[in-house]
Design a protein around this motif. Structure first.
Motif, PDB file in Angstrom:
ATOM      1  N   ALA B 140       0.826  -1.211   0.000  1.00 32.69           N
ATOM      2  CA  ALA B 140       0.000   0.000   0.000  1.00 32.69           C
ATOM      3  C   ALA B 140       0.863   1.266   0.000  1.00 32.69           C
ATOM      4  N   ALA B 165      -6.746  -0.556  -3.634  1.00 24.82           N
ATOM      5  CA  ALA B 165      -6.417  -1.975  -3.415  1.00 24.82           C
ATOM      6  C   ALA B 165      -5.472  -2.122  -2.229  1.00 24.82           C
ATOM      7  N   GLY B 166      -5.876  -2.873  -1.245  1.00 23.44           N
ATOM      8  CA  GLY B 166      -5.031  -3.135  -0.084  1.00 23.44           C
ATOM      9  C   GLY B 166      -4.872  -1.946   0.856  1.00 23.44           C
ATOM     10  N   LEU B 167      -5.683  -0.923   0.667  1.00 23.98           N
ATOM     11  CA  LEU B 167      -5.530   0.293   1.466  1.00 23.98           C
ATOM     12  C   LEU B 167      -6.388   0.219   2.726  1.00 23.98           C
ATOM     13  N   ASP B 168      -5.822   0.615   3.863  1.00 26.58           N
ATOM     14  CA  ASP B 168      -6.617   0.648   5.082  1.00 26.58           C
ATOM     15  C   ASP B 168      -7.321   1.996   5.181  1.00 26.58           C
ATOM     16  N   ASP B 169      -8.044   2.166   6.305  1.00 29.99           N
ATOM     17  CA  ASP B 169      -8.852   3.355   6.498  1.00 29.99           C
ATOM     18  C   ASP B 169      -8.021   4.637   6.482  1.00 29.99           C
ATOM     19  N   ARG B 170      -6.851   4.560   7.117  1.00 29.41           N
ATOM     20  CA  ARG B 170      -5.977   5.730   7.184  1.00 29.41           C
ATOM     21  C   ARG B 170      -5.469   6.087   5.786  1.00 29.41           C
TER      22      ARG B 170
END
Lengths: 290, 264
Positions: B140, B165-170
């Motif tokens: 990410a 893709a594959g990114l978290d909330d932050r």
């Protein structure tokens, strides 16, 4: 017997300046689906690598604490033997494709070839997984010419074909369209029904709510919570770890804040449908105009 | 001046079509999401916008100039494309070198280089990784390095291929802040994505593709309100709008607050 047990496990990569895993204690029971959630770089993939034995056998660094897999200390396992008993779908499908096979069919069969499975059974297993994932149109193509989403499906298929009892899956749907994501989760559900043990890293929390038995929440290298999906997905710990709630859970919280609480907090759409319906029936006049 | 695709098609050397007669106009500073099944032709379509691929028939113009009349390097200076797989794009041995590649190639002076690299690193949240080898970074963050390398340039249009893709909330919040800043600067953002919640939350215009063609082009409400389009493009409504529909509350409400308001 427990499948995996970690006691006070820490790991620092050889090039890292701080631990990627810190004082992790965890028990994985067989036959369940464990979801792993947390921010990027919170230790999810490192945890998978330890359980899979890639750490410390391949990625070097300092491993502390005790890791037992099927009752045997990780350091006593032969890496090759471990790789046969645990399936592992990599996070990045671009790294998993071998690059040495000319067709998707052969690529999916590669793992089975290495396991020494006989030819007839190999063809049978590959054909089955190809059908389950709807990959028929791709089998003659060169794996290196596939799109990101297609590669991800092929990488997933090649591990499923190996039929290990314990499978670790790191973000299997990151490149997939919504339909294909559901197909992958459908297969994961079938694996679970066949009694497989699964550890799944996945950001799509709504799908996690639908399929996971238990959830492991990670933050800065630590496991901050582990428990039944129903409890974890509505907990404060989840949002403190930077993980979003399922959409319908968020809806329930927003309704409660607006003075319109549901009887309980749902984690899946099916539950939310029942709870919201019940609420609407309790106040029929309010909705008669609709 | 816009990007205009007129009946643009692209076929592989073996003659099979990847994109079939696509007509699309992207205006200055616009934000647009391109959605659809894997293999629908989305990536090929955007690669025609930045000149990586030239149409085999029809035309693609950027600011009035046909991409077939320019080198890819020239078109790409106006239309930046961030690859779906950062490994296809990144080759520097540290993040800073990766970001400074374009300024060096274009022989920018040190001051401009520093300013543009600093801006791009800040916008993508990678300032603390400048000395790190991109290959040691999680997927990410590597993606943000790839985005940063494009933002160093002076593009009027930025294309993001699967940015969540594959990114978290932050990471998602960072991405949204970055897109807001680009919008404020008048830079158009074109994103290919499978993340329908991201589409609903961050875009107003949606283009849906299926079987190498555009089958819908309109507002989120129009596209997500149309079951036929969703099924042909293999899309799914986000959970809360789907719930509102199943309960007969609304066929158009897309956002959480709108649905909360509908439940008494």
């Amino acid at each position: 017997m427990e499948l995996v047990s970690l006691r006070n496990v820490g790991f620092t990569y050889a090039y890292g300046d701080k631990p990627a895993l810190n004082d992790v204690s965890l028990t994985i029971e067989p036959g369940l689906l464990y979801g792993v959630v947390g921010l990027n770089a919170s230790g999810k993939s490192t945890l998978c690598s330890v359980v899979r034995g890639i750490i410390p056998h391949f990625h070097h660094g300092e491993l502390t604490g005790e890791v037992k897999i099927k009752g045997r200390d990780l350091l006593e396992w032969d890496p090759a033997e471990l790789s046969k008993s645990i399936g592992y779908v990599f996070q990045n499908p671009f790294t998993q494709i071998s690059g040495v096979k000319d067709t998707v069919f052969e690529e999916i069969a590669l793992g089975l070839e290495n396991l020494g499975v006989d030819r007839e059974e190999m063809i049978d297993r590959v054909t089955t997984v190809v059908r389950e994932l709807g990959l028929e149109a791709l089998i003659r193509k060169n794996p290196n010419e596939l799109s990101g989403g297609q590669r991800q499906k092929v990488a997933f298929a090649s591990i499923i074909a190996m039929d290990a009892d314990f499978i670790i899956i790191d973000e299997p749907t990151s490149q997939l369209d919504p339909d294909a994501s559901e197909a992958v989760f459908g297969i994961i559900r079938k694996l679970k029904e066949r009694g497989k043990s699964i550890i799944l890293v996945e950001h799509k929390i709504d799908l996690m709510a639908e399929y996971a038995d238990r959830i492991i929440v990670m933050k800065a290298g630590r496991v901050v919570m582990e428990g039944p999906a129903r409890e974890v997905l509505v907990s404060d710990e989840l949002s403190q770890a930077g993980v979003p709630y399922p959409e319908v859970t968020e809806l329930a919280f927003a309704l409660a804040n607006a003075g319109k609480p549901l009887r309980s907090v749902p984690i899946t759409r099916a539950e939310a449908r029942e709870l919201v319906s019940a609420r609407i029936k309790e106040a029929p006049h309010a909705h008669s105009a609709l | 001046m816009p990007i205009v695709l007129s009946d643009a098609s692209f076929s592989y050397p073996d003659g099979s079509l990847a994109v079939d007669s696509v007509t699309l106009r992207i205006n200055d500073g616009e934000r647009i999401a391109i959605v659809g099944q894997n293999g629908a032709g989305k990536t090929t379509t955007v690669k025609m916008m930045n000149g990586l691929l030239k149409p085999s028939s029809g035309s693609v113009t950027v600011d009035g100039l046909a991409t077939t009349d320019q080198t890819t390097a020239t078109t790409a200076r106006t239309v930046g494309y961030v690859f779906q797989n950062p490994d296809d794009q990144i080759f520097g041995s540290d993040v800073q070198g990766e970001l400074e590649y374009m300024p060096k190639y274009l022989k920018w002076d040190a001051e401009v280089t520093e300013q543009r690299v600093g801006r791009a690193a800040k916008m993508t949240g990678i300032r603390r990784f400048l000395k790190v080898n991109p290959n040691d970074l999680p997927f990410a963050i590597k993606k943000f390095v790839a985005i940063g390398a494009i933002l160093v340039g002076d593009c009027k249009y930025v294309i993001l291929d699967e940015p969540t893709a594959g990114l978290d909330d932050r990471g998602l919040k960072l991405l949204n802040r970055m897109m807001d800043q680009l919008e404020a600067e008048g830079v158009a953002v074109i994103a290919i994505t499978h993340d329908m919640r991201f589409v609903v939350d961050s875009f107003t215009r949606v283009v849906a593709m299926a079987n190498r063609k555009i089958i819908a082009d309109g507002s989120c409400e129009e596209v997500f309100g149309n079951d036929d389009v969703l099924s042909r493009a293999k899309l799914k409504r986000p959970e809360v709008p789907q719930l509102a529909r199943e309960l007969g509350l609304s066929t158009t409400a897309l956002h959480l607050n709108a649905v909360v308001a509908l439940i008494r």
